[in-house]
Design a protein around this motif. Structure first.
Motif, PDB file in Angstrom:
ATOM      1  N   LEU A   1      -7.967  33.403 -80.518  1.00 32.76           N
ATOM      2  CA  LEU A   1      -7.843  34.117 -79.246  1.00 32.76           C
ATOM      3  C   LEU A   1      -9.062  33.839 -78.369  1.00 32.76           C
ATOM      4  CD1 LEU A   1      -6.072  36.068 -77.655  1.00 32.76           C
ATOM      5  CD2 LEU A   1      -7.310  37.952 -78.721  1.00 32.76           C
ATOM      6  N   ASP A   2     -10.246  33.857 -78.944  1.00 28.15           N
ATOM      7  CA  ASP A   2     -11.452  33.530 -78.172  1.00 28.15           C
ATOM      8  C   ASP A   2     -11.430  32.079 -77.696  1.00 28.15           C
ATOM      9  OD1 ASP A   2     -12.501  36.058 -78.397  1.00 28.15           O
ATOM     10  OD2 ASP A   2     -13.761  35.591 -80.125  1.00 28.15           O
ATOM     11  N   ALA A   3     -10.951  31.176 -78.564  1.00 34.45           N
ATOM     12  CA  ALA A   3     -10.858  29.774 -78.160  1.00 34.45           C
ATOM     13  C   ALA A   3      -9.900  29.615 -76.992  1.00 34.45           C
ATOM     14  CB  ALA A   3     -10.404  28.917 -79.343  1.00 34.45           C
ATOM     15  N   HIS A   4      -8.790  30.320 -77.043  1.00 28.18           N
ATOM     16  CA  HIS A   4      -7.823  30.249 -75.940  1.00 28.18           C
ATOM     17  C   HIS A   4      -8.438  30.795 -74.654  1.00 28.18           C
ATOM     18  CE1 HIS A   4      -3.951  29.938 -74.038  1.00 28.18           C
ATOM     19  NE2 HIS A   4      -4.069  31.173 -73.603  1.00 28.18           N
ATOM     20  N   GLU A   5      -9.234  31.849 -74.783  1.00 26.90           N
ATOM     21  CA  GLU A   5      -9.911  32.415 -73.615  1.00 26.90           C
ATOM     22  C   GLU A   5     -10.851  31.379 -72.984  1.00 26.90           C
ATOM     23  OE1 GLU A   5     -10.135  35.318 -70.943  1.00 26.90           O
ATOM     24  OE2 GLU A   5      -9.178  35.748 -72.861  1.00 26.90           O
TER      25      GLU A   5
ATOM     26  N   THR B   1     -10.578  29.729 -69.217  1.00 27.89           N
ATOM     27  CA  THR B   1     -11.478  30.235 -68.175  1.00 27.89           C
ATOM     28  C   THR B   1     -12.743  29.408 -67.994  1.00 27.89           C
ATOM     29  OG1 THR B   1     -12.558  31.723 -69.760  1.00 27.89           O
ATOM     30  CG2 THR B   1     -10.657  32.595 -68.552  1.00 27.89           C
ATOM     31  N   THR B   2     -12.940  28.362 -68.822  1.00 26.25           N
ATOM     32  CA  THR B   2     -14.144  27.529 -68.691  1.00 26.25           C
ATOM     33  C   THR B   2     -13.754  26.057 -68.737  1.00 26.25           C
ATOM     34  OG1 THR B   2     -14.691  27.179 -71.034  1.00 26.25           O
ATOM     35  CG2 THR B   2     -15.346  29.294 -70.055  1.00 26.25           C
ATOM     36  N   GLU B   3     -14.710  25.210 -68.475  1.00 28.17           N
ATOM     37  CA  GLU B   3     -14.513  23.765 -68.604  1.00 28.17           C
ATOM     38  C   GLU B   3     -15.261  23.207 -69.805  1.00 28.17           C
ATOM     39  OE1 GLU B   3     -15.536  21.963 -64.894  1.00 28.17           O
ATOM     40  OE2 GLU B   3     -13.915  22.943 -63.792  1.00 28.17           O
ATOM     41  N   LEU B   4     -15.602  24.056 -70.745  1.00 21.17           N
ATOM     42  CA  LEU B   4     -16.305  23.604 -71.941  1.00 21.17           C
ATOM     43  C   LEU B   4     -15.484  22.571 -72.699  1.00 21.17           C
ATOM     44  CD1 LEU B   4     -17.639  26.990 -73.373  1.00 21.17           C
ATOM     45  CD2 LEU B   4     -19.018  25.157 -72.371  1.00 21.17           C
ATOM     46  N   GLU B   5     -16.159  21.582 -73.256  1.00 21.14           N
ATOM     47  CA  GLU B   5     -15.498  20.628 -74.124  1.00 21.14           C
ATOM     48  C   GLU B   5     -14.982  21.352 -75.369  1.00 21.14           C
ATOM     49  OE1 GLU B   5     -14.889  17.494 -73.530  1.00 21.14           O
ATOM     50  OE2 GLU B   5     -15.980  17.394 -71.615  1.00 21.14           O
ATOM     51  N   ILE B   6     -13.896  20.833 -75.927  1.00 24.98           N
ATOM     52  CA  ILE B   6     -13.296  21.488 -77.094  1.00 24.98           C
ATOM     53  C   ILE B   6     -14.260  21.474 -78.276  1.00 24.98           C
ATOM     54  CG2 ILE B   6     -11.395  21.374 -78.755  1.00 24.98           C
ATOM     55  CD1 ILE B   6      -9.673  20.280 -76.432  1.00 24.98           C
TER      56      ILE B   6
ATOM     57  N   ALA C   1     -15.522  24.773 -80.350  1.00 25.70           N
ATOM     58  CA  ALA C   1     -15.504  24.870 -81.811  1.00 25.70           C
ATOM     59  C   ALA C   1     -16.867  25.267 -82.344  1.00 25.70           C
ATOM     60  CB  ALA C   1     -15.060  23.532 -82.411  1.00 25.70           C
ATOM     61  N   HIS C   2     -17.919  24.662 -81.816  1.00 26.04           N
ATOM     62  CA  HIS C   2     -19.273  24.974 -82.268  1.00 26.04           C
ATOM     63  C   HIS C   2     -19.637  26.426 -81.958  1.00 26.04           C
ATOM     64  CE1 HIS C   2     -23.543  24.540 -83.085  1.00 26.04           C
ATOM     65  NE2 HIS C   2     -23.802  25.011 -81.867  1.00 26.04           N
ATOM     66  N   ARG C   3     -19.345  26.874 -80.744  1.00 21.97           N
ATOM     67  CA  ARG C   3     -19.709  28.241 -80.345  1.00 21.97           C
ATOM     68  C   ARG C   3     -19.006  29.300 -81.196  1.00 21.97           C
ATOM     69  NH1 ARG C   3     -20.519  29.213 -73.910  1.00 21.97           N
ATOM     70  NH2 ARG C   3     -21.846  27.417 -73.471  1.00 21.97           N
TER      71      ARG C   3
END
Length: 291
Positions: A239-243, A247-252, A256-258
């Motif tokens: 769910l956090d990954a989907h968020e 809502t961001t342009e972070l690389e996948i 995963a790291h975060r």
């Protein structure tokens, strides 16, 4: 082990959609359906997260209705074309939905409506005496699981808002002044911690936070939530990954790291299992929906 206490739920991350957050394609779904959502306030506050009511007049494919399943029970009143079977049951229907462990998505026909009680995680065993795991992955007639409800006012109501109000009134009468059991309260705390505390990464850490052994935590989750502690933690991270995808342009790989995955491949595996779509493809779909 040390003592435990109930926790208050932290704020959702910036950009979160509190009531619509688990819907995978909210922008497109909002264009297709009419919805009404009422909080589980007053006598329902400890038992019902929300009363939700949806109506649609055009086909809704499973790709739009898909959501990331919540570890709770839904009780629904559903209508549509008389020839339709929904969740394996002929319409009209009154149904209890157990937790869906993987992807949820449903093809809906040209018209119909549904109104439901989204129970608080951990509520069903206190309310019915039947362990939650009995319903996991199943949809059964409401009366077979929890008899005694007179849902006539819901069927008589016109429109999503009126149906939500009618169902909330019936639920207030049925639930009355009940209070959760100690294990029911603890199960609610476990679910909130797994969902909201980003510092908890393992089942052992979750068990320690509520002063239980891993085995006792597993029994508690099975009986009151219908899922395993590991599923709770994985679902929360997806769910956090989907968020973050939404809502961001972070690389996948950074997502995963975060969020504590070993690498991007492990995130892709878990995300695809729960949503049905790999994260890279999902981001492209979301960008198209917003354009």
């Amino acid at each position: 082990m040390g003592s435990w206490t109930d926790t208050t739920r932290p704020e959702l991350p910036a950009g979160a959609r509190p009531l619509w957050r688990a819907v995978i394609r909210p922008e497109r779904l909002d264009r297709t359906i009419v919805r009404e959502v009422l909080p589980g306030a007053g006598p329902l506050a400890g038992w019902v997260e929300q009363v939700w009511s949806l109506a649609w007049s055009q086909p809704v494919p499973a790709s739009l209705s898909a959501l990331i399943s919540h570890p709770t029970i839904h009780l629904t009143v559903e209508a549509g074309p008389p020839s339709e079977r929904r969740h394996g049951h002929a319409l009209p229907a009154e149904l209890l939905h157990g937790v869906v462990l993987e992807r949820f998505g449903l093809d809906l026909p040209a018209f119909g409506w549904v109104v439901g009680l989204h129970l608080v995680p951990g509520a069903i065993m206190d309310l019915t005496g039947v362990p939650a795991y009995r319903w996991t992955g199943r949809v059964v007639p409401w009366a077979a699981a929890w008899p005694g409800w007179d849902l006539t006012p819901v069927w008589d109501a016109e429109g999503p808002a009126a149906r939500a109000q009618a169902l909330r009134a019936v639920a207030e009468t049925m639930i009355g002044d009940r209070v959760p059991s100690p294990d029911g309260r603890r199960a609610r705390t476990v679910e909130r911690l797994a969902r909201d505390d980003r510092g908890i990464r393992t089942v052992e850490e979750l068990a320690a936070r509520v002063a239980l052994s891993v085995r006792a935590l597993q029994r508690l989750c099975r009986d009151h939530l219908g899922v395993t502690p590991r599923w709770l933690l994985r679902r929360a991270r997806v769910l956090d990954a989907h968020e973050l995808l939404s809502t961001t342009e972070l690389e996948i790989a950074e997502i995963a790291h975060r969020l504590g995955w070993y690498d991007q491949a492990h995130l892709t595996r878990d995300y695809t299992k729960i949503t049905g779509v790999p994260p890279a493809a999902q981001r492209r779909i979301l960008e198209t929906d917003r354009s």
